[in-house]
Write an enzyme that holds these catalytic residues in place. Structure first.
Site: not given
Ligand code: ACO
Length: 319
Positions: A110, A244, A274
């Site tokens: 990214c 980003h 993204n």
């Molecule tokens: N829909 C519904 N529920 C979901 C989904 C979804 N799409 N995805 C995950 N869940 C659930 C999980 O299973 C989990 O359930 P559980 O509590 O029963 O186990 C719950 O939601 C919480 O999951 P978390 O992973 O803890 O959610 P979080 O609040 O951390 O959000 C996210 C996840 C959005 C991915 C966040 O961590 C994030 O944005 N991280 C950074 C990601 C990023 O920036 N990626 C790209 C960067 S690198 C690049 O750009 C290539």
């Protein structure tokens, strides 16, 4: 000497998929995706190839710059995966737009657009080039596992381009890398070599979202502070921040640590998801074409991604 941006362009596939569309085949909801990420919809390549998007963005940027492809001295394409392993995406585009200059790909995930600006700056500094095309193009929809709701909902496809000419507008740049393949990776597709044991990791993006989140929040604010200071400016001088687009919560957290008003942060994740290295040049093109930039504006850019990598920079707009 660094360079100035003399033209921008961008392209997105026609197909729009909303969060509700995804919840038809995934256990997810518009409410979960929107509140956790800020994404409402994303664009997905259905009939278009990455080469189509890249060509379109590049041609618009050349037109905006008012130059012919034959005037280019270098093409840098950033992508995590081009249409082919070889030829590079940059060579495909060189042919499609009718350029004749050297062309190569650069993969910093990214952060690719900022890495490419850094490479371009060195070429300008050595006086090896007068015109450079940087085009960032990503088809993330072919790299995610569409049965994994924790990753596939986050990404989208798109391309953004900038034509650079001689100038002094890149006021500061900073790149970092911190090798880490546990938090975020996309394995290569294996061949079918009949010898040895099969090394069978599926070729889909996998990610520890919370690790990436922590890395991003820590680095975005620190990188922006560093490059603004390095440019001899203060946060009050910044007209726009182009962060980003991975998650609006990451942007909010970084904004909270910096004294730059929220309205100055450009947001496109709601419409595109993204798009990896394409996210910053797409926003730059939207600002440019939307007539929102005036001569002398200061743009602060910050990206992070797989690697881990980060890239940040301060650009003066003088088009
Ligand atoms: N829909 C519904 N529920 C979901 C989904 C979804 N799409 N995805 C995950 N869940 C659930 C999980 O299973 C989990 O359930 P559980 O509590 O029963 O186990 C719950 O939601 C919480 O999951 P978390 O992973 O803890 O959610 P979080 O609040 O951390 O959000 C996210 C996840 C959005 C991915 C966040 O961590 C994030 O944005 N991280 C950074 C990601 C990023 O920036 N990626 C790209 C960067 S690198 C690049 O750009 C290539």
């Amino acid at each position: 000497m660094s360079f100035q941006v003399i033209g921008t362009g961008s392209a997105a596939p026609a197909c729009v998929k909303t969060n509700d569309d995804l919840s038809e085949f995934l256990e997810t909801s518009d409410e979960w995706i929107r509140t956790r990420t800020g994404i409402r919809e994303r664009r997905i390549c259905t009939s278009e190839t990455m080469s189509d998007l890249t060509e379109h963005a590049a041609k618009l940027a050349l037109e905006n710059a008012g130059i012919d492809a034959k005037e280019l001295d270098l093409i840098l394409c950033t992508t995590v995966r081009g249409d082919y392993m070889t030829p590079s995406q940059a060579c495909v585009i060189q042919k499609r737009i009718g350029a004749t200059c050297p062309a190569f790909d650069l993969n910093a995930a990214c952060s690719g657009f900022l890495y490419a600006l850094d490479v371009a700056e060195s070429y300008f500094f050595c006086k090896k080039v007068k015109k450079v095309l940087v085009v960032s193009s990503e088809v993330m929809s072919k790299l995610v596992n569409w049965t994994d709701r924790s990753t596939c909902v986050l990404f989208g496809d798109g391309a953004g381009a900038a034509v650079l000419g001689e100038g002094d507008d890149m006021l500061s740049l900073r790149l970092t890398a911190d090798g880490n393949w546990d938090a975020l990776r996309i394995p290569q597709v294996n061949g079918n070599c009949p010898f040895g044991e099969e090394q069978g990791e599926p070729p889909y993006l996998s990610m520890n979202g919370q690790d990436v989140y922590k890395f991003a929040v820590t680095n975005m604010a620190a990188d922006l502070t560093y490059v603004i200071e390095k440019a001899g400016l203060t946060t009050a001088d910044v007209d726009y921040v182009l962060p980003h687009q991975a998650n609006t919560r990451i942007i909010d957290a970084a904004a909270h640590r910096l004294s730059i008003p929220k309205e100055k942060y450009v947001i496109s994740i709601d419409r595109y998801g993204n798009t990896s290295s394409a996210s910053i040049p797409v926003m730059l093109d939207e600002l440019n074409r939307g007539g929102r930039l005036k001569k002398g504006d200061i743009l602060a850019m910050s990206a992070f991604g797989g690697g881990f990598t980060t890239g940040a920079g301060v650009l003066r707009w003088s088009k």
